[in-house]
Structures are given as C-alpha cells and as structure tokens.
Design an enzyme around this catalytic site. Structure first.
Site, mmCIF file in Angstrom:
data_model
loop_
_atom_site.group_PDB
_atom_site.id
_atom_site.type_symbol
_atom_site.label_atom_id
_atom_site.label_comp_id
_atom_site.label_asym_id
_atom_site.label_seq_id
_atom_site.Cartn_x
_atom_site.Cartn_y
_atom_site.Cartn_z
ATOM 1 C CB SER A 140 34.172 70.547 4.597
ATOM 2 O OG SER A 140 33.411 71.640 5.014
ATOM 3 C CG HIS A 155 38.460 82.149 10.222
ATOM 4 N ND1 HIS A 155 37.405 83.022 10.170
ATOM 5 C CD2 HIS A 155 37.934 80.929 10.497
ATOM 6 C CE1 HIS A 155 36.278 82.353 10.416
ATOM 7 N NE2 HIS A 155 36.565 81.086 10.617
ATOM 8 C CG HIS A 183 32.174 77.424 3.503
ATOM 9 N ND1 HIS A 183 30.928 77.337 2.923
ATOM 10 C CD2 HIS A 183 32.413 76.215 4.060
ATOM 11 C CE1 HIS A 183 30.429 76.123 3.137
ATOM 12 N NE2 HIS A 183 31.301 75.425 3.813
ATOM 13 C CG ASN A 227 30.704 70.914 1.498
ATOM 14 O OD1 ASN A 227 29.548 70.653 1.164
ATOM 15 N ND2 ASN A 227 31.494 70.027 2.074
ATOM 16 N NE ARG A 247 26.231 68.732 0.653
ATOM 17 C CZ ARG A 247 26.209 70.043 0.423
ATOM 18 N NH1 ARG A 247 27.311 70.759 0.474
ATOM 19 N NH2 ARG A 247 25.071 70.655 0.132
ATOM 20 C CG HIS A 267 29.494 86.617 -7.378
ATOM 21 N ND1 HIS A 267 28.485 85.706 -7.190
ATOM 22 C CD2 HIS A 267 29.742 87.150 -6.159
ATOM 23 C CE1 HIS A 267 28.116 85.702 -5.901
ATOM 24 N NE2 HIS A 267 28.866 86.576 -5.257
ATOM 25 C CG HIS A 270 19.899 86.059 14.733
ATOM 26 N ND1 HIS A 270 20.405 84.860 14.301
ATOM 27 C CD2 HIS A 270 20.952 86.725 15.250
ATOM 28 C CE1 HIS A 270 21.701 84.809 14.579
ATOM 29 N NE2 HIS A 270 22.062 85.921 15.139
#
Lengths: 299, 299
Positions: A91, A95, A105, A107, A109, A140, A170
C-alpha cells in the site's frame, strides 16, 4: 488451492515493495526510506517504509502479511463461515512538495481463508491538486492498456468502481481523477487464479512508470504561495476522505491495526478554511469543476 | 408539554450565542465574527459565526434550530416511534494561535419530538496542547461548582461521561483533559424540565468566564517553534477524533447537514508526522502522560 500459492504472492509483493522503494529514491534524488519492521501479536507483520524527500514531501510504502483467526464480525461482513485467514499486500501514498505534482495512491492485496476462498484486490488512483487534462489522459490510458492486456472489461469496470469508491459524499466531489479500483477478484469461467494474479502484478508494476512520468512532467514547474495554499486545502479533503469514508482506514482503526502504518497516508500538513471560496475563472475553479464522476479520460 | 417551551429554549440559545460572540470579540481584542445565515430545505436553519482573530486563530460559534420529520433510521437508533422533531443548540470550538492556550469546545442542545419526548444535552471540554495542572484544576472546579448548584451527582457523572466520550480509541489517549458531557436529560422524580434547563443554562454561561480565564492566564506567555510544532501535532489528533469518532460530526456528515457549519470545528492547520517521537523528560511527554481517563482534577 490453485497456483499461485500464498508464498509466491507474498514474495512478489515483497519484491514489488523493494523495487518501488529503490525507484522512488532514485526519482526523488535525495530522500531515502526509513524502515520499521513490525509484528502483529495475533500473527504476521510488516515492513513500513517512509521517505521524507526532496520532491516527495512524505511518502509511505507499506508491505504486510498477516494471518490468524478472522474475527466473527468480519467473517460475517464478508459473508464467510468462521475461518482462519491470510492477507498480504502493498500500500502506497505519496504527498509531493510541489502542488503541481499530484498525490498518488496504490494498493495491491491478496486475501485467503482456510475454508478455500481467496481473492485479489487493488487499484491506483491519482489526486492532482491541479488537474492537467493531458496528465489525466496519460494516466488513464496507461491503466486502460494495463487492463486491456488481460481483459478488455477490466478498465471500464474498475474505472467506474474507482469513481464510486474515491468519492467524498459530504463534499459531493471525487477525491481526484480516480483511476482503477477492484476487489474480490477470484477465478471464474474465463479467468484462472493465475490470470487474476498476472493482472494484479501488472497493476503493481504500473506504479513506478506512472508516477515517474507525472513527477517528471510537473516537478520543475515553479509555483506560488497561492498554489501551496490550495494544496493545503485539497489535502484537507484527502484527510476527510481517508478518516470518514475510506473502508480500509476505518477497518484498520477499528481493529487495532498498526496505527502509524495505517495513517502513513495522512498528509504532512493540511488546512481547513471556513467557507473556502474559489475565484471565478481561476485554475482552482477549473480543477474543482472536474472533481466529478464519469469523465472518460482514456482515449 | 411542560415549561420551558421550545420557544423559550431557542430564544435563550440565540441570546447565548450573541453574548458569547460579543465576549469573545472583546477577549480577542481585534477579530470580529463573520455571520452566515443558512436555511435547511426540510425546515429551520441557523446562524454560523466565525472569527479569525488575533488570539483566536479560528473560532466557530454556531446556533441552529431545525425541525422536520425524523428519518426512520434515526428514530430507530434513538428508540423512538416515527415522529417529527425539533432540535436547537449552540456549538463552539476555538483554536487559539498560542500553543500554550488550550482548544475549547462547548455545546448545549435541546431535542423534542411530536410524540411527547424531549431531552437536553451538552457539555464543555478543554484540549490543552500543554496541560497545566492548575488550569485543569480551575476548569474542573468551575464545572463542579456549576453542577453542584443543581445536583451534586451531576459533576461526577458528567465528568466520567466526558472522559469516556472524548477518547480516541485508536490512539489509546483522551482528546484532552475532558470536562463534562451529558445527553438525554429529561424530567424524572427529582428534576423538573425547568431544573434541567436551569443546569444547561448555567453550563452555557460558564463558557465565557472559563475561556477568558484560560486565555488570560496563558496568552501572554512566549512560545517557540517547538511549541508550535507540537500544537500542529495535537491538532492532528483533534481532527482524528472529530472525523473518526465524534458522533455529532459523523451524524452531520451522513445526514446532509450544512458541511461548513459541521466542520467549523476543524483546526486551521494540522500536521501528521510518521511515528512522532517525544523527547524523554520533555513538557510534551508530561502532557502525553496525562491524556488518560479518570484523573480527579477537581479539588
């Protein structure tokens, strides 16, 4: 269980971590990784590596391989009978210093139970502080060709999954320009376990060329205090996503994982400004307008 | 329904907000509150006020009074039949510039349903970046005498409630030195509704004298870069508590509340350092050692 074995998969992930760390040190040109080895009392452990570099302000590349009895709450949530489990993965969150370089980012697994179930998961997504269309297209397209080598359905399916996953309800905005996200990939009529693993391997190995390109395209650009201020603002949103909505982070915080490894993803510094206003016609406004689901970046 | 009425309670809270804002402007000496009026599409609204001051780096004092039909998910969680509701309250978080001045949080609230249930809730808690025993004692003694005027059981009960509520499980530490926290105070054999309201009023009115004293005791102390750096670190923990564990924040984010009012509590800036280490024998270590439940600060 089918090949590849857990030993083979774990070994691939450890090598992947090694290779990525070497490449990132070379890309950064100055920073080196600091490693913490840790053990999980219930079984297994990990290698957490952090870089505080010249181009990468704060980066974490974490490998873990843990095992033990799966808490009933979790086996229920996964729709499994009581079982032992084994889980391994890599993972990463980086920054950058320069606000014109995106956060990234990645990951990959693998999860396996003692009752014969297993699956792969993973993904890569990019969070530009300033969206550059050509960079988003490059990113992409790279993911699309990575997927297309294995199954032409992968990219469209996993791209939509990332749009839905990396979303901040939110704020009614996406975290960034998405990428790919997938989970519970197991063998089916058209894919063997090896096929799934081959895809996951290619996703893991796409990380370095992708970030190298994004860094090299943007890191030499000069930036202003306004750019930095917007970067701190966008990092605040990154924190909100990770702490409020990210399933992996929540799972880790609520199940007594190694906190410092889980929260390696946090930015070194972030800001919250009440009612942050964006200037009409600004680069910030343009970026904000593209923090939506469903943009077809790949050509 | 018993007196006091919702109109009286709402009116008290609006005046409380006015008085607190005036006092804080005077305490700050330079900053003034900026007000945003907002309406909730389903009913009611609020007055959000923010100060970016000389002593108070970022402070929010929010009043709201909302009403409508209670979503079934929430009425179930509260153990209520389907009902309309009315809720009003004042909520405050202040982040000072000087790391030797604590963060403070206060909330007083009233909730009422159309099926005859109502209750009060609230509390005050303090999060010092550096714990000063005498200040913690002053603060808890003030809360104890506020409670004792109404019921000698209030302070011990609500102090423990705050210890349990303002706790960060994944860090195994309290947010600060606690204070008081209470919820669902309704009339019972020994308290009328008016008795409960009188207590809540005194809690609300304790805010200004408490924070004025804490500010005046500490704001003129000079501080170093190390103090600021620790403040940024502790603010990171404040963010973690609010986004991961605080029920009010989570409720707001998941029910389409006014985001900027809910997240007024966020610090203007916060830091995350991987594996932050504390020097042995330092003031930071002393503070960290007191971020535990069950300290009897009141004399």
């Amino acid at each position: 269980m089918d090949s590849p074995s857990r030993v083979e998969i774990k070994s691939f992930f450890m090598n992947l971590q090694d290779n990525i760390c070497k490449s990132l040190e070379s890309l950064d040109g100055k920073g080196t990784f600091h490693e913490d080895l840790w053990e999980r009392p219930e079984g297994g452990g990990g290698r957490s590596r952090v870089i505080l570099g010249d181009k990468i302000e704060k980066g974490g590349v974490n490998f873990s391989a843990v095992e033990g009895h799966l808490p009933e709450r979790i086996s229920n949530a996964l729709g499994l009978d009581p079982t032992d489990f084994f889980a391994t993965g890599v993972s990463i969150v980086l920054h950058p210093h320069n606000p014109l370089v995106p956060i990234i980012h990645m990951n990959v697994r693998y999860f396996e139970t003692s009752v014969g179930k297993y699956w792969f998961g993973g993904g890569i997504d990019v969070t530009p502080h300033y969206i550059v269309d050509e960079d988003a297209q490059f990113f992409h397209n790279y993911l699309k060709s990575t997927g297309d080598k294995h199954d032409p359905a992968y990219y469209p399916h996993h791209k939509k999954w990332a749009d839905d996953y990396f979303y901040i309800p939110h704020r009614k905005e996406t975290r960034g320009i998405g990428g790919i996200f997938f989970d519970r990939l197991e063998a089916d009529e058209t894919h063997t376990k090896q096929d799934r693993f081959d895809y996951v391997k290619d996703v893991g190995e796409a990380f370095v060329p992708i970030y190298t390109e994004l860094m090299n395209r943007n890191n030499s650009k000069s930036y202003t205090d306004d750019h930095k201020s917007w970067q701190m603002h966008r990092r605040g949103r990154y924190v909100e996503f990770n702490l409020v909505w990210d399933k992996g982070t929540k799972f880790g915080l609520q199940t007594n994982g190694r906190i410092e490894s889980i929260l390696m993803s946090m930015p070194p510094m972030a800001n919250w400004t009440y009612n942050h206003e964006i200037k009409s016609g600004s680069a910030e406004e343009l970026t904000q307008s593209k923090l939506i689901k469903g943009i077809d970046w790949a050509l």
